[in-house]
Scaffold this motif. Structure first.
Motif, short mmCIF file in Angstrom:
data_model
loop_
_atom_site.label_atom_id
_atom_site.label_comp_id
_atom_site.label_asym_id
_atom_site.label_seq_id
_atom_site.Cartn_x
_atom_site.Cartn_y
_atom_site.Cartn_z
N ILE A 15 0.84 -1.20 0.00
CA ILE A 15 0.00 0.00 0.00
C ILE A 15 0.86 1.24 0.00
O ILE A 15 0.60 2.22 -0.72
CB ILE A 15 -0.95 -0.03 1.21
N GLU A 16 1.94 1.25 0.80
CA GLU A 16 2.83 2.41 0.83
C GLU A 16 3.52 2.61 -0.52
O GLU A 16 3.68 3.75 -0.99
CB GLU A 16 3.88 2.21 1.93
N GLN A 17 3.91 1.53 -1.16
CA GLN A 17 4.52 1.64 -2.49
C GLN A 17 3.52 2.20 -3.49
O GLN A 17 3.87 3.04 -4.34
CB GLN A 17 5.02 0.28 -2.93
N SER A 18 2.26 1.75 -3.39
CA SER A 18 1.23 2.27 -4.29
C SER A 18 1.00 3.76 -4.06
O SER A 18 0.85 4.53 -5.01
CB SER A 18 -0.08 1.50 -4.08
N LEU A 19 1.00 4.17 -2.78
CA LEU A 19 0.81 5.60 -2.48
C LEU A 19 1.96 6.44 -3.03
O LEU A 19 1.74 7.54 -3.55
CB LEU A 19 0.70 5.79 -0.96
N LYS A 52 0.89 12.25 -9.42
CA LYS A 52 0.16 13.49 -9.17
C LYS A 52 1.10 14.70 -9.27
O LYS A 52 0.76 15.70 -9.91
CB LYS A 52 -0.49 13.45 -7.79
N TYR A 53 2.29 14.60 -8.65
CA TYR A 53 3.24 15.71 -8.72
C TYR A 53 3.72 15.94 -10.15
O TYR A 53 3.95 17.09 -10.56
CB TYR A 53 4.43 15.43 -7.80
N GLU A 101 3.50 19.56 -14.92
CA GLU A 101 3.13 19.80 -16.31
C GLU A 101 2.12 20.95 -16.42
O GLU A 101 2.24 21.80 -17.30
CB GLU A 101 2.53 18.52 -16.91
N GLN A 102 1.14 20.98 -15.52
CA GLN A 102 0.16 22.06 -15.54
C GLN A 102 0.81 23.41 -15.26
O GLN A 102 0.50 24.42 -15.91
CB GLN A 102 -0.95 21.78 -14.52
N ILE A 103 1.73 23.44 -14.28
CA ILE A 103 2.43 24.70 -13.96
C ILE A 103 3.27 25.15 -15.15
O ILE A 103 3.30 26.34 -15.50
CB ILE A 103 3.31 24.50 -12.71
N SER A 104 3.94 24.21 -15.80
CA SER A 104 4.75 24.55 -16.97
C SER A 104 3.88 25.10 -18.10
O SER A 104 4.23 26.10 -18.75
CB SER A 104 5.51 23.32 -17.45
#
Length: 210
Positions: free
Chosen positions: A130-134, A141-142, A147-150
């Motif tokens: 679960i931690e690896q998936s998170l 997400k980051y 990409e959105q900020i760029s």
């Protein structure tokens, strides 16, 4: 005198091998004929000698017997293939069903359900997954946020350039002349030099007043 049992192996002597072939061939053809007559069966016998010579016997027609044999072979082959395919499908379906059950159980455990049967080691392993998936989810997400900020920065830079071009175009436009440069007197001074005569008339034009 009792004959000894013949050893089943190739006769090395060529003459003896040819004599044995002739005797056994004649006996085999005779037995095939007797079998077809006594038992009323369809018999076809084909023999090729070591030199490639053909010997055959057929109780009816060799061609029809061979065609009948081919049809029967195709049916047996199709039936065998179908049975093998059915068994293979059953095996694959059973394996797939077990995989689905395993995946469903893993899914429920990842959701925090049905953990009663899990040992300490299994829970520890599940926690690590679960931690690896998170970490993977946060990393993705980051990446999307970057990409959105760029993209927003590129859009801002484009708008700044467009605004600068519009300002340059405005500076190049010719200036409109002001009212003072045309010699028009300012508002308020006109009443000092011009008199306006007004007269009130009642009735139709041309008639006197009463």
């Amino acid at each position: 005198m009792v004959r000894g049992k013949t050893e089943m192996k190739r006769i090395e002597n060529t003459t003896s091998r040819q004599v044995t072939f002739s005797k056994r061939r004649s006996g085999l053809l005779k037995k095939a004929y007797e079998l077809s007559v006594l038992c009323d069966v369809e018999v076809a016998l084909i023999i090729f000698s070591s030199r490639g010579k053909l010997y055959e016997f057929s109780s009816s027609s060799m061609q029809s017997t061979l065609e009948r044999y081919r049809e029967h072979s195709r049916e047996d082959t199709s039936s065998t293939i179908m049975e093998e395919d059915t068994e293979q499908w059953k095996h694959e379906a059973a394996c797939m069903s077990k995989k689905i059950e395993h995946l469903e159980a893993s899914k429920q455990k990842l959701l925090g359900e049905n953990l009663e049967s899990c040992s300490f080691d299994e829970l520890n392993e599940l926690e690590g997954k679960i931690e690896q998936s998170l970490r993977s989810i946060r990393g993705r997400k980051y990446h999307l946020l970057k990409e959105q900020i760029s993209q927003l920065k590129e859009k801002e830079s484009s708008l700044v350039k467009e605004n600068a071009l519009l300002r340059e175009k405005c500076k190049r436009l010719p200036q409109l002349p002001s009212a003072a440069s045309k010699g028009v007197p300012p508002f308020g001074t006109l009443g000092q030099h011009t008199e306006v005569e007004t007269e009130l008339r009642i009735g139709f034009p041309g008639r006197g007043t009463h």
